[in-house]
Scaffold this active site. Sequence first.
Site, PDB file in Angstrom:
ATOM      1  N   ASP A   1       0.840  -1.207   0.000  1.00 31.02           N
ATOM      2  CA  ASP A   1       0.000   0.000   0.000  1.00 31.02           C
ATOM      3  C   ASP A   1       0.876   1.257   0.000  1.00 31.02           C
ATOM      4  OD1 ASP A   1       0.850  -0.088   2.622  1.00 31.02           O
ATOM      5  OD2 ASP A   1      -1.123   0.212   3.517  1.00 31.02           O
TER       6      ASP A   1
ATOM      7  N   ASP B   1      -1.061  -6.240  -0.255  1.00 28.94           N
ATOM      8  CA  ASP B   1      -1.198  -5.538   1.024  1.00 28.94           C
ATOM      9  C   ASP B   1      -2.637  -5.065   1.198  1.00 28.94           C
ATOM     10  OD1 ASP B   1       0.074  -4.639   3.256  1.00 28.94           O
ATOM     11  OD2 ASP B   1       1.133  -2.980   2.278  1.00 28.94           O
TER      12      ASP B   1
ATOM     13  N   GLU C   1       9.136  -4.179  10.631  1.00 30.31           N
ATOM     14  CA  GLU C   1       9.561  -2.898  10.050  1.00 30.31           C
ATOM     15  C   GLU C   1       9.977  -1.908  11.131  1.00 30.31           C
ATOM     16  OE1 GLU C   1       6.906  -1.003   7.204  1.00 30.31           O
ATOM     17  OE2 GLU C   1       8.174   0.787   7.142  1.00 30.31           O
TER      18      GLU C   1
END
Length: 274
Positions: free
Chosen positions: A49, A88, A187
Amino acid sequence: MSVHTDVKRISVPQLMACKGQRKIASLTAYNAPIARLLDDYLDMILVGDSTAMVGYALPNTLTITARQMAFHAAAVVRATQHACVIVDMPFGSYQESPEQAFRNCSMAMSSSGADGIKMEGGAALAPTVRFLVDRGIPVLAHVGLMPQYVNTMGGFKAQGTTSEAAERILKDAVAHEQAGAFGVVVEGVVEDLAREITARLSIPTIGIGASPDCDGQVLVTEDILGLTGTRIPKFARQFADVGAVIRGAVEEYARGVREGSFPTMDNCFGVKKK
Ligand code: KIV
């Protein structure tokens, strides 16, 4: 040289089997031309995304829809044969309930042909992961810095910097493994936390701004190609300046048009070759 030895697409179980055997190489792609170029070299292509920011120049990822993501994913699937394609799920398309998540994830997968989905969230999302996996949807979880939480996090900043926060992110990752996720994107967390999550889980961790010890790595393709036009993030590396190549080609084309050296008769129809 292509890293793929057969024409079959890498499956989710094959990605899982990479844990402890070899690293998983992954990048994002949002469209056919880029996906076609990546396919020979990667295990997994993520239709992220992040296209909201990279492809649509939006300030964050929050306004892209599940239908838009499905369109991007369909283009990537059509242009590839080898890499496992994961789509995503965007903000608002899965957080309401497991049923809402199933509706949107099944729509994204069936209308694109993608091999699985990714979703951001902590342990609270684990029941949804379980609901999807039990109904045939492979889920790649995403913990740590979760761009869809930009407003509650107060910006894009490294996560897990206190021992309480690190403990919570570790629990998030473990909850997703227990719920049946096939892997976890980690992340923007402190390095030793990413290493610990990787050691604790029996499913692969895919790092971005995480640790070299993760089981794989994902980056935004435009970042490694010099196509974002902004500063390269600390966690990425620019492997080529494709932006400079494109600028050079466009400059030459525009000069050719203005000077009259392009097009020539060779580029015209109905002209007999001598
Ligand atoms: O949207 C995206 O591209 C991502 C990756 C960078 C992990 O979530």
